[in-house]
Write an enzyme that holds these catalytic residues in place. Sequence first.
Site, mmCIF file in Angstrom:
data_model
loop_
_atom_site.group_PDB
_atom_site.id
_atom_site.type_symbol
_atom_site.label_atom_id
_atom_site.label_comp_id
_atom_site.label_asym_id
_atom_site.label_seq_id
_atom_site.Cartn_x
_atom_site.Cartn_y
_atom_site.Cartn_z
ATOM 1 N N ASP A 18 0.861 -1.189 0.000
ATOM 2 C CA ASP A 18 0.000 0.000 0.000
ATOM 3 C C ASP A 18 0.893 1.233 0.000
ATOM 4 O OD1 ASP A 18 -2.456 1.478 0.116
ATOM 5 O OD2 ASP A 18 -2.012 1.922 2.205
ATOM 6 N N SER A 19 0.306 2.357 -0.388
ATOM 7 C CA SER A 19 1.044 3.611 -0.341
ATOM 8 C C SER A 19 1.420 3.954 1.101
ATOM 9 C CB SER A 19 0.183 4.725 -0.943
ATOM 10 O OG SER A 19 -1.061 4.768 -0.261
ATOM 11 N N TYR A 50 -0.755 8.514 -2.665
ATOM 12 C CA TYR A 50 -0.691 8.281 -4.104
ATOM 13 C C TYR A 50 -1.903 8.908 -4.815
ATOM 14 C CZ TYR A 50 3.039 4.663 -3.957
ATOM 15 O OH TYR A 50 4.220 3.972 -3.834
ATOM 16 N N GLY A 51 -2.994 9.089 -4.046
ATOM 17 C CA GLY A 51 -4.276 9.523 -4.629
ATOM 18 C C GLY A 51 -4.185 10.654 -5.638
ATOM 19 N N CYS A 81 -3.729 -1.182 -2.276
ATOM 20 C CA CYS A 81 -4.046 0.226 -2.542
ATOM 21 C C CYS A 81 -4.936 0.334 -3.791
ATOM 22 C CB CYS A 81 -2.726 0.957 -2.775
ATOM 23 S SG CYS A 81 -2.885 2.671 -3.215
ATOM 24 N N ASN A 82 -6.070 1.012 -3.653
ATOM 25 C CA ASN A 82 -6.973 1.174 -4.798
ATOM 26 C C ASN A 82 -6.338 2.000 -5.900
ATOM 27 O OD1 ASN A 82 -10.059 0.333 -4.273
ATOM 28 N ND2 ASN A 82 -8.999 0.752 -2.357
ATOM 29 N N THR A 83 -5.625 3.059 -5.494
ATOM 30 C CA THR A 83 -5.018 3.945 -6.494
ATOM 31 C C THR A 83 -3.986 3.163 -7.301
ATOM 32 O OG1 THR A 83 -5.349 5.732 -4.897
ATOM 33 C CG2 THR A 83 -3.974 6.212 -6.796
ATOM 34 N N GLU A 166 -5.361 9.932 8.177
ATOM 35 C CA GLU A 166 -3.910 9.968 8.442
ATOM 36 C C GLU A 166 -3.567 10.902 9.608
ATOM 37 O OE1 GLU A 166 -1.010 8.895 6.241
ATOM 38 O OE2 GLU A 166 -2.346 7.389 5.395
ATOM 39 N N CYS A 200 -11.363 2.737 -1.127
ATOM 40 C CA CYS A 200 -10.111 3.297 -0.625
ATOM 41 C C CYS A 200 -9.782 2.601 0.690
ATOM 42 C CB CYS A 200 -10.257 4.797 -0.405
ATOM 43 S SG CYS A 200 -8.790 5.537 0.334
ATOM 44 N N THR A 201 -8.510 2.293 0.851
ATOM 45 C CA THR A 201 -8.058 1.557 2.028
ATOM 46 C C THR A 201 -8.425 2.223 3.358
ATOM 47 O OG1 THR A 201 -5.999 2.759 1.702
ATOM 48 C CG2 THR A 201 -6.076 0.475 0.939
ATOM 49 N N HIS A 202 -8.484 3.563 3.359
ATOM 50 C CA HIS A 202 -8.667 4.281 4.623
ATOM 51 C C HIS A 202 -10.128 4.366 5.089
ATOM 52 C CE1 HIS A 202 -4.642 5.427 3.658
ATOM 53 N NE2 HIS A 202 -4.529 6.268 4.664
HETATM 54 N N1 DGL Z 1 -4.192 3.600 -0.350
HETATM 55 C C1 DGL Z 1 -4.860 4.612 -1.142
HETATM 56 C C2 DGL Z 1 -6.074 4.012 -1.835
HETATM 57 O O1 DGL Z 1 -6.620 2.992 -1.434
HETATM 58 C C3 DGL Z 1 -5.271 5.789 -0.304
HETATM 59 C C4 DGL Z 1 -4.104 6.598 0.216
HETATM 60 C C5 DGL Z 1 -3.346 7.305 -0.875
HETATM 61 O O2 DGL Z 1 -3.899 8.207 -1.557
HETATM 62 O O3 DGL Z 1 -2.191 6.986 -1.048
HETATM 63 O O4 DGL Z 1 -6.504 4.544 -2.822
#
Ligand code: DGL
Length: 281
Positions: A18-19, A50-51, A81-83, A166, A200-202
């Site tokens: 993940d990012s 990363y978004g 990570c979705n991104t 975060e 999104c992971t968060h």
């Molecule tokens: N992990 C990213 C996601 O699931 C969210 C955090 C990021 O933007 O890096 O898209």
Amino acid sequence: MSCEDFQLQKQGPIGIFDSGYGGLTVFSKIQERLPEYDFIYLGDNARAPYGPRSFEVVYQFTREAVLRLFHEGCQLVILACNTASAKALRTIQQQDLPQWDSARRVLGVIRPTTEIVDKISRTKHVGVVGTVGTISSKSYSMEIAKLFPHIQVTGEACPLWVPLVETGEYNSPGADYFVKQHLDRLFLKDPQIDTLILGCTHYPLLLDKIRRYTPTGVTLLPQGEYVAESLADYLMRHTEMDARLTKQSSRRFLTTESAEKFSEAAAIFLQAPITVERIVL
Ligand code: DGL
């Protein structure tokens, strides 16, 4: 180490990338479902989020992280990570993997989440919330259109939700404003949505607030459980991959930022203390 060196390693753990910390929401469900497997989690905290980043940059960063996990012996890497799943997975699968080691695999989180929406949605109107990168890539709409062309998908980018998590503000009254703002916008675009993907992971950490501002009757889909279930199913179907995975219940956590900061923040996501190693990509 060159690709030739890691091609010689025929067994190893599952890598979770993940990012940053967010992928721990996915990791915690995966380790609950597959406790006997060995895992290495890598968070690229130094370069998160990363978004908002471009395709090229997300691809380059994700590629470096996957290579590192392969060098650590991982046979299978999950882009939690979705991104990264939206912007880098396909190119890594199609261009890089055949050159690196065609026996290893990289999987993402978007496909497992989209596979279940048809069973859940009655109105066939599905909403997706995610980072700017995930929503603008249209990856969810494209994946759902391939599987279920009759489903209408509407996305809403929520750029402030990740920073709320975060910075530890996800439980604060201030967070309500931004959660409500984006959900109001989404349901204004399509009031018939009855299923909402938290892409999104968060976002699982914002679940209570998301539920509060989502119209009644809408089913919320945090991804962790679906990704974990889909991975267990994948390993049952791909016995050749399962045989390459070591199973001694070991866990390693790597971060590109401070190890101390990572272990403090990880406590929010895992509710357990962990040991973390700092690495350079
Ligand atoms: N992990 C990213 C996601 O699931 C969210 C955090 C990021 O933007 O890096 O898209």
